[in-house]
Design a protein around this motif. Structure first.
Motif, PDB file in Angstrom:
ATOM      1  N   UNK A  98       0.833  -1.202   0.000  1.00 26.26           N
ATOM      2  CA  UNK A  98       0.000   0.000   0.000  1.00 26.26           C
ATOM      3  C   UNK A  98       0.866   1.251   0.000  1.00 26.26           C
ATOM      4  N   UNK A  99       1.910   1.214   0.813  1.00 21.43           N
ATOM      5  CA  UNK A  99       2.828   2.357   0.856  1.00 21.43           C
ATOM      6  C   UNK A  99       3.460   2.574  -0.519  1.00 21.43           C
ATOM      7  N   UNK A 100       3.836   1.489  -1.167  1.00 22.26           N
ATOM      8  CA  UNK A 100       4.401   1.597  -2.518  1.00 22.26           C
ATOM      9  C   UNK A 100       3.419   2.226  -3.485  1.00 22.26           C
ATOM     10  N   UNK A 101       2.173   1.808  -3.388  1.00 19.53           N
ATOM     11  CA  UNK A 101       1.165   2.302  -4.324  1.00 19.53           C
ATOM     12  C   UNK A 101       0.949   3.802  -4.198  1.00 19.53           C
ATOM     13  N   UNK A 102       1.281   4.348  -3.058  1.00 20.97           N
ATOM     14  CA  UNK A 102       1.064   5.781  -2.876  1.00 20.97           C
ATOM     15  C   UNK A 102       2.065   6.600  -3.662  1.00 20.97           C
ATOM     16  N   UNK A 103       3.155   5.946  -4.063  1.00 24.05           N
ATOM     17  CA  UNK A 103       4.196   6.597  -4.864  1.00 24.05           C
ATOM     18  C   UNK A 103       4.651   7.902  -4.232  1.00 24.05           C
ATOM     19  N   UNK A 104       4.925   7.826  -2.947  1.00 22.74           N
ATOM     20  CA  UNK A 104       5.477   8.980  -2.252  1.00 22.74           C
ATOM     21  C   UNK A 104       4.462  10.029  -1.871  1.00 22.74           C
ATOM     22  N   UNK A 105       3.216   9.831  -2.303  1.00 18.83           N
ATOM     23  CA  UNK A 105       2.210  10.846  -2.013  1.00 18.83           C
ATOM     24  C   UNK A 105       1.448  10.589  -0.729  1.00 18.83           C
ATOM     25  N   UNK A 106       1.965   9.691   0.102  1.00 27.24           N
ATOM     26  CA  UNK A 106       1.246   9.334   1.320  1.00 27.24           C
ATOM     27  C   UNK A 106       1.188  10.516   2.278  1.00 27.24           C
ATOM     28  N   UNK A 107      -0.009  10.786   2.753  1.00 21.84           N
ATOM     29  CA  UNK A 107      -0.209  11.935   3.618  1.00 21.84           C
ATOM     30  C   UNK A 107      -0.679  11.512   5.010  1.00 21.84           C
ATOM     31  N   UNK A 108      -1.503  10.451   5.024  1.00 18.71           N
ATOM     32  CA  UNK A 108      -2.033   9.989   6.312  1.00 18.71           C
ATOM     33  C   UNK A 108      -1.986   8.480   6.357  1.00 18.71           C
ATOM     34  N   UNK A 109      -1.601   7.958   7.480  1.00 19.06           N
ATOM     35  CA  UNK A 109      -1.653   6.496   7.586  1.00 19.06           C
ATOM     36  C   UNK A 109      -2.064   6.084   8.992  1.00 19.06           C
ATOM     37  N   UNK A 110      -2.864   5.036   9.053  1.00 18.33           N
ATOM     38  CA  UNK A 110      -3.314   4.520  10.332  1.00 18.33           C
ATOM     39  C   UNK A 110      -3.131   3.010  10.320  1.00 18.33           C
ATOM     40  N   UNK A 111      -2.385   2.506  11.287  1.00 21.58           N
ATOM     41  CA  UNK A 111      -2.092   1.063  11.312  1.00 21.58           C
ATOM     42  C   UNK A 111      -2.453   0.494  12.679  1.00 21.58           C
ATOM     43  N   UNK A 112      -3.223  -0.562  12.652  1.00 24.12           N
ATOM     44  CA  UNK A 112      -3.516  -1.273  13.894  1.00 24.12           C
ATOM     45  C   UNK A 112      -2.808  -2.622  13.851  1.00 24.12           C
ATOM     46  N   UNK A 113      -2.154  -2.956  14.909  1.00 26.14           N
ATOM     47  CA  UNK A 113      -1.563  -4.283  15.139  1.00 26.14           C
ATOM     48  C   UNK A 113      -0.269  -4.575  14.412  1.00 26.14           C
ATOM     49  N   UNK A 114      -0.233  -4.326  13.110  1.00 24.94           N
ATOM     50  CA  UNK A 114       0.827  -4.967  12.327  1.00 24.94           C
ATOM     51  C   UNK A 114       2.041  -4.107  12.037  1.00 24.94           C
TER      52      UNK A 114
END
Lengths: 387, 312
Positions: B84-100
């Motif tokens: 998923x991070x790769x798919x953002x192609x550097x445009x990631x602005x917000x991320x929320x991760x539970x557990x993993x």
């Protein structure tokens, strides 16, 4: 009275209407405040001066046919009234959303082209709720979507990287849970299934299934503690306020690894740190043990963890310490029944008993509930008599 | 616009229901499913959905929460997150991760998405306080940080605060105790020392005292939202109470209801058989958005006859 005054008093001018034409040609006359609830219509009236007469109606976008427009108007008519409470609005929306998926899609589309954001929001949410939890096939079925992907495309992006031993350990745990679920299904169909303890089934199922964050944290804790002590958070722990758990990490990591290692050792073929054949299913490891027995073992272990944790919570109040599961190597094997299954059963049986007493030996403040142990033993025996 | 596919799947020669929806709308609907479901199901439905799911705009905000099915192994889930991070192609602005969230995963993410604005982690037992700090200091543009039920010390918070000057919203949530034995202002003082720009602060289940709270109020002049639920050491009476209610627009007090709290709010030292605390029913990802918040926008009138959570 002047003419303009007379005009003002005409009944038609009391309520102003807007003229609109749907995509399928039907002319509509809608109360102004209702129609203006839609930003797009609002714009057309204000910026282009359209809609004031029958001869110059606002042309609605292509995605807004008569049926959809009627629905949109119902929505607008309800919500544009200012005095309603949030509860009322919510309740209306919930009822409003009950329609077949085709209409839901059309409505979403219509609302979108009318720029009615709130309606788009709730329809989108309703659609997402429909899609949620379904397999691609089911989704295709519901929305009549074509099955036009290649097999390869359908399989990505799940590629297992088996290089990280930690990940492998965690994979094993997860695989075990998965198997349990399947076995439970299988057992339910077999006659023997009726003798399985129902209570544990439910516990495990809720434990595995739908792990909502709002569910009992206690159960989650026992699983997480098992996972967590197996992991290695490769850092040097400083003082911190997370319940002393982490400080046990490094210490318990070895034990944890040992534990998992020895648990695996019950099945002779496996050693955690020996690189496994790439891509081999985790499930292969466990094939040696009879599935029913394995299931019982795992259930027992879960139960045990949960009991210990709940004992701690009640009796100690404050401190929460990880459950140390170390099975040490000097467990005894008692052989009093002659066949294979029972043999394995005895090992498991004995190791569970050892578990309890060695924990006391390690000096943890565990209130070992004798009655519990006896209950468990009785229950286990019951199970075996069935076999 | 109408497309007809001559596959046996089609019912009565119907056009696909979904054909009505433009790609942006499809994207926003599918986005509500959460990253795991998108990668696991949605992108495998059909070609047009796949296209939508691969588009970087879908991955500007990633939410990896829902592990309901447990069909996937831990490793698979971590891989999915990475993907998923790769798919953002550097445009990631917000991320929320539970557990993993593991150390490796977060490091990878921080490396490729240094412009991240919002990071929310919950129940990530695989990473410790120092590891987290190391990752977060690589995200200088961070504005929102939420760490729930993960280990994060006061010391770490200081380092984070010094490095993330733009931090506006902080959440540090842990399990509450009705009668906590040890008080600790470590977190509160770290915040007071290093995070003057905070407008929103959530310290669910923290063990701060009056001293800590005052320190925060002294140092954070812009604070508008303060959530102190299950912080049972601090004593919100008299002057302190007055100070809070005057300064803070939205104040959640220690004993306030936890019905809109997304995590399990069971107190550690309370008998589980008591019915004092509500265990919400299963809530799907899609419904997580506070619906009352949504309806506040609709009505112009301020009608607080029902108990509404506050809008923020």
């Amino acid at each position: 009275m002047s003419e303009s005054d007379l005009d003002m008093m005409k009944p038609e001018t009391m309520q102003s209407y807007i003229w609109l034409q749907t995509s399928d040609g039907s002319l509509q006359q809608v109360e102004q405040e209702v129609a203006m609830f839609c930003p797009m219509i609002c714009q057309e009236v204000i910026h282009k001066g359209l809609g004031s007469s029958e001869s110059h109606p606002i042309s609605l976008p292509q995605r807004v046919n008569t049926a959809m427009f009627s629905l949109v108007l119902d929505y607008c008519r309800f919500h544009q009234v200012p005095g309603r409470s949030n509860k009322e609005r919510k309740s209306y929306d919930e009822k409003f959303m009950r329609m077949d998926t085709k209409r839901l899609c059309e409505l979403t589309s219509a609302a979108d082209s009318l720029q009615l954001k709130t309606l788009v929001d709730i329809t989108s949410r309703a659609l997402a709720r429909i899609i949620e939890g379904k397999t691609p096939e089911e989704i295709r079925d519901i929305f009549h979507l074509p099955d036009d992907l290649t097999e390869e495309e359908k399989l990505e992006p799940l590629k297992n990287t088996m290089d990280d031993p930690r990940i492998r350990l965690l994979n094993r745990l997860y695989a075990k849970k998965r198997k349990e679920l399947k076995e439970r299904e299988r057992l339910k169909n077999v006659e023997m299934g009726e003798h399985v303890d129902e209570r544990s089934v439910d516990d495990l199922l809720t434990f595995i299934n739908g792990r909502d964050p709002k569910m009992s944290k206690g159960k989650k804790k026992s699983k997480k503690k098992k996972d967590q002590k197996i992991d290695s958070s490769n850092d040097k722990e400083g003082p911190e306020d997370f319940h002393d758990k982490e400080s046990h990490d490094l210490h318990s990591k070895q034990q944890g690894v040992e534990e998992t290692g020895s648990r695996e050792r019950e099945v002779p073929e496996d050693d955690i740190f020996m690189p496994k054949v790439a891509g081999s299913e985790d499930g292969d490891i466990d094939d040696e043990i009879d599935p029913a027995m394995k299931e019982m073992l795992d259930r027992e272990v879960e139960d045990f963890a949960r009991r210990l944790n709940s004992n701690w919570v009640c009796s100690l109040g404050q401190e929460r310490r990880p459950v140390h599961f170390s099975i040490n190597s000097n467990r005894t094997t008692r052989q009093h029944i002659g066949n294979d299954i029972s043999f394995f059963g005895c090992i498991i049986f004995a190791s569970i008993v050892m578990l309890r007493w060695t924990d006391v030996g390690y000096g943890l403040d565990v209130k070992v509930n004798l009655q519990d142990t006896i209950d468990e033993l009785q229950w286990l025996t019951q199970f075996w008599l069935v076999i | 616009m109408a497309s007809s596919y001559c596959t046996p799947v089609m019912n009565q020669g119907d056009n696909p229901n979904w054909a009505e929806l433009p790609p942006e709308l499809t994207s926003s609907i599918l986005h509500r499913l959460g990253a795991i479901e998108i990668l696991y199901s949605a992108q495998k439905v059909c070609r047009s959905w796949r296209r939508v799911c691969k588009d970087p705009s879908m991955w500007r905000k990633i939410e990896m929460r829902n592990h309901v099915h447990m069909i996937l192994s831990f490793g698979d889930l971590v891989n999915m997150c990475r993907h998923a991070v790769d798919l953002s192609q550097g445009g990631l602005v917000e991320i929320e991760i539970w557990h993993i969230a593991t150390y490796d995963l977060l490091k990878y993410m921080a490396h490729s998405c240094s412009k991240l604005r919002s990071l929310k982690l919950a129940m990530c037992y695989q990473i410790g306080s120092e590891g987290l700090t190391e990752v977060i200091v690589k995200l200088p543009l961070l504005e929102v940080l939420e760490v729930s039920y993960c280990s994060l010390s006061g010391e770490s918070l200081k380092v984070i605060g010094q490095s993330c000057q733009n931090l506006k919203s902080l959440g540090k949530n842990c399990e509450g105790y009705k009668s906590p034995r040890n008080e600790s202002d470590g977190v509160a003082l770290a915040i007071a020392e290093t995070m003057p720009g905070l407008t929103r602060l959530q310290l669910f289940g923290d063990r701060l005292t009056d001293v800590g709270l005052n320190a925060i109020l002294d140092s954070c002049p812009n604070l508008e939202y303060l959530d102190l639920r299950q912080c049972f050491i601090v004593n919100l009476v008299g002057d302190l109470e007055k100070r809070c209610s005057e300064r803070i627009k939205v104040l959640r007090r220690p004993n306030d209801s936890t019905h809109d709290y997304p995590f399990d709010a069971t107190l550690n030292d309370v008998d589980l058989s008591k019915d004092d605390y509500s265990y919400g029913g299963g809530v799907s990802d899609v419904d997580e958005m506070s619906e009352d918040e949504f309806y506040d926008d609709l009505s112009g009138a301020s009608d607080h006859s029902d108990f509404d959570p506050f809008d923020y």
